[in-house]
Motif scaffolding. Structure first.
Motif, PDB file in Angstrom:
ATOM      1  N   LEU A 136      10.780   6.517  19.277  1.00 48.48           N
ATOM      2  CA  LEU A 136      11.964   7.230  19.753  1.00 48.48           C
ATOM      3  C   LEU A 136      11.758   8.744  19.738  1.00 48.48           C
ATOM      4  O   LEU A 136      12.186   9.445  20.659  1.00 48.48           O
ATOM      5  CB  LEU A 136      13.182   6.852  18.905  1.00 48.48           C
ATOM      6  CG  LEU A 136      13.693   5.429  19.117  1.00 48.48           C
ATOM      7  CD1 LEU A 136      14.798   5.114  18.110  1.00 48.48           C
ATOM      8  CD2 LEU A 136      14.196   5.250  20.532  1.00 48.48           C
ATOM      9  N   ILE A 137      11.095   9.239  18.712  1.00 46.88           N
ATOM     10  CA  ILE A 137      10.799  10.673  18.662  1.00 46.88           C
ATOM     11  C   ILE A 137       9.872  11.044  19.818  1.00 46.88           C
ATOM     12  O   ILE A 137      10.057  12.070  20.476  1.00 46.88           O
ATOM     13  CB  ILE A 137      10.184  11.062  17.310  1.00 46.88           C
ATOM     14  CG1 ILE A 137      11.229  10.941  16.207  1.00 46.88           C
ATOM     15  CG2 ILE A 137       9.628  12.485  17.349  1.00 46.88           C
ATOM     16  CD1 ILE A 137      10.666  11.045  14.813  1.00 46.88           C
ATOM     17  N   GLY A 138       8.884  10.210  20.077  1.00 47.38           N
ATOM     18  CA  GLY A 138       7.975  10.453  21.189  1.00 47.38           C
ATOM     19  C   GLY A 138       8.692  10.467  22.526  1.00 47.38           C
ATOM     20  O   GLY A 138       8.436  11.332  23.371  1.00 47.38           O
ATOM     21  N   LEU A 139       9.615   9.531  22.736  1.00 44.28           N
ATOM     22  CA  LEU A 139      10.378   9.516  23.981  1.00 44.28           C
ATOM     23  C   LEU A 139      11.266  10.743  24.109  1.00 44.28           C
ATOM     24  O   LEU A 139      11.412  11.321  25.182  1.00 44.28           O
ATOM     25  CB  LEU A 139      11.241   8.252  24.051  1.00 44.28           C
ATOM     26  CG  LEU A 139      10.518   6.961  24.358  1.00 44.28           C
ATOM     27  CD1 LEU A 139      11.477   5.784  24.249  1.00 44.28           C
ATOM     28  CD2 LEU A 139       9.919   7.019  25.744  1.00 44.28           C
ATOM     29  N   ALA A 140      11.862  11.149  23.014  1.00 44.25           N
ATOM     30  CA  ALA A 140      12.772  12.292  23.049  1.00 44.25           C
ATOM     31  C   ALA A 140      12.043  13.606  23.308  1.00 44.25           C
ATOM     32  O   ALA A 140      12.593  14.509  23.937  1.00 44.25           O
ATOM     33  CB  ALA A 140      13.545  12.387  21.736  1.00 44.25           C
ATOM     34  N   THR A 141      10.829  13.729  22.839  1.00 48.56           N
ATOM     35  CA  THR A 141      10.115  15.000  22.974  1.00 48.56           C
ATOM     36  C   THR A 141       9.137  15.027  24.146  1.00 48.56           C
ATOM     37  O   THR A 141       8.593  16.083  24.445  1.00 48.56           O
ATOM     38  CB  THR A 141       9.336  15.325  21.686  1.00 48.56           C
ATOM     39  OG1 THR A 141       8.394  14.283  21.425  1.00 48.56           O
ATOM     40  CG2 THR A 141      10.264  15.483  20.511  1.00 48.56           C
ATOM     41  N   ALA A 142       8.936  13.909  24.804  1.00 47.12           N
ATOM     42  CA  ALA A 142       8.007  13.866  25.942  1.00 47.12           C
ATOM     43  C   ALA A 142       8.602  14.628  27.127  1.00 47.12           C
ATOM     44  O   ALA A 142       9.814  14.616  27.333  1.00 47.12           O
ATOM     45  CB  ALA A 142       7.734  12.422  26.338  1.00 47.12           C
ATOM     46  N   PRO A 143       7.748  15.293  27.877  1.00 42.13           N
ATOM     47  CA  PRO A 143       8.251  15.990  29.062  1.00 42.13           C
ATOM     48  C   PRO A 143       8.777  14.994  30.105  1.00 42.13           C
ATOM     49  O   PRO A 143       8.174  13.948  30.323  1.00 42.13           O
ATOM     50  CB  PRO A 143       7.042  16.738  29.591  1.00 42.13           C
ATOM     51  CG  PRO A 143       5.860  16.130  28.936  1.00 42.13           C
ATOM     52  CD  PRO A 143       6.322  15.442  27.704  1.00 42.13           C
ATOM     53  N   HIS A 144       9.923  15.305  30.671  1.00 38.40           N
ATOM     54  CA  HIS A 144      10.537  14.421  31.653  1.00 38.40           C
ATOM     55  C   HIS A 144      10.496  15.070  33.036  1.00 38.40           C
ATOM     56  O   HIS A 144      10.748  16.271  33.154  1.00 38.40           O
ATOM     57  CB  HIS A 144      11.992  14.117  31.289  1.00 38.40           C
ATOM     58  CG  HIS A 144      12.127  13.430  29.968  1.00 38.40           C
ATOM     59  ND1 HIS A 144      11.841  12.102  29.802  1.00 38.40           N
ATOM     60  CD2 HIS A 144      12.509  13.880  28.754  1.00 38.40           C
ATOM     61  CE1 HIS A 144      12.045  11.775  28.543  1.00 38.40           C
ATOM     62  NE2 HIS A 144      12.445  12.840  27.885  1.00 38.40           N
ATOM     63  N   PRO A 145      10.204  14.302  34.061  1.00 35.84           N
ATOM     64  CA  PRO A 145      10.184  14.865  35.411  1.00 35.84           C
ATOM     65  C   PRO A 145      11.568  15.387  35.798  1.00 35.84           C
ATOM     66  O   PRO A 145      12.577  14.739  35.540  1.00 35.84           O
ATOM     67  CB  PRO A 145       9.789  13.709  36.303  1.00 35.84           C
ATOM     68  CG  PRO A 145       9.374  12.592  35.409  1.00 35.84           C
ATOM     69  CD  PRO A 145       9.855  12.904  34.036  1.00 35.84           C
ATOM     70  N   GLY A 146      11.619  16.551  36.340  1.00 33.63           N
ATOM     71  CA  GLY A 146      12.883  17.118  36.784  1.00 33.63           C
ATOM     72  C   GLY A 146      13.684  17.795  35.698  1.00 33.63           C
ATOM     73  O   GLY A 146      14.782  18.286  35.943  1.00 33.63           O
ATOM     74  N   ALA A 147      13.157  17.804  34.478  1.00 31.34           N
ATOM     75  CA  ALA A 147      13.907  18.432  33.391  1.00 31.34           C
ATOM     76  C   ALA A 147      13.786  19.949  33.499  1.00 31.34           C
ATOM     77  O   ALA A 147      12.819  20.484  34.022  1.00 31.34           O
ATOM     78  CB  ALA A 147      13.338  17.973  32.048  1.00 31.34           C
TER      79      ALA A 147
END
Length: 59
Positions: free
Chosen positions: A46-57
């Motif tokens: 969950l920490i990895g998902l929250a801190t991963a770069p997201h397209p369009g962010a």
């Protein structure tokens, strides 16, 4: 796959692996060990998902 995504994937794989190895040194066995491992893996994921770069962010 971009270099950033590859670095992120390698980083969180290493963090998860180290956390799970650390859990193996705990004084737990049986269902407690399974629960500890599951909680660690879910938390790191969950920490990895929250801190991963997201397209369009926004940056």
């Amino acid at each position: 796959m971009t270099a950033r995504r590859l670095r992120t994937a390698v980083h969180w794989t290493a963090v998860t692996t180290l956390a799970l190895l650390f859990a193996q040194w705990g004084p737990f066995d049986g269902w407690q060990a399974t629960a500890t491992t599951t909680v660690i893996a879910a938390g790191v994921g969950l920490i990895g998902l929250a801190t991963a770069p997201h397209p369009g962010a926004r940056t």
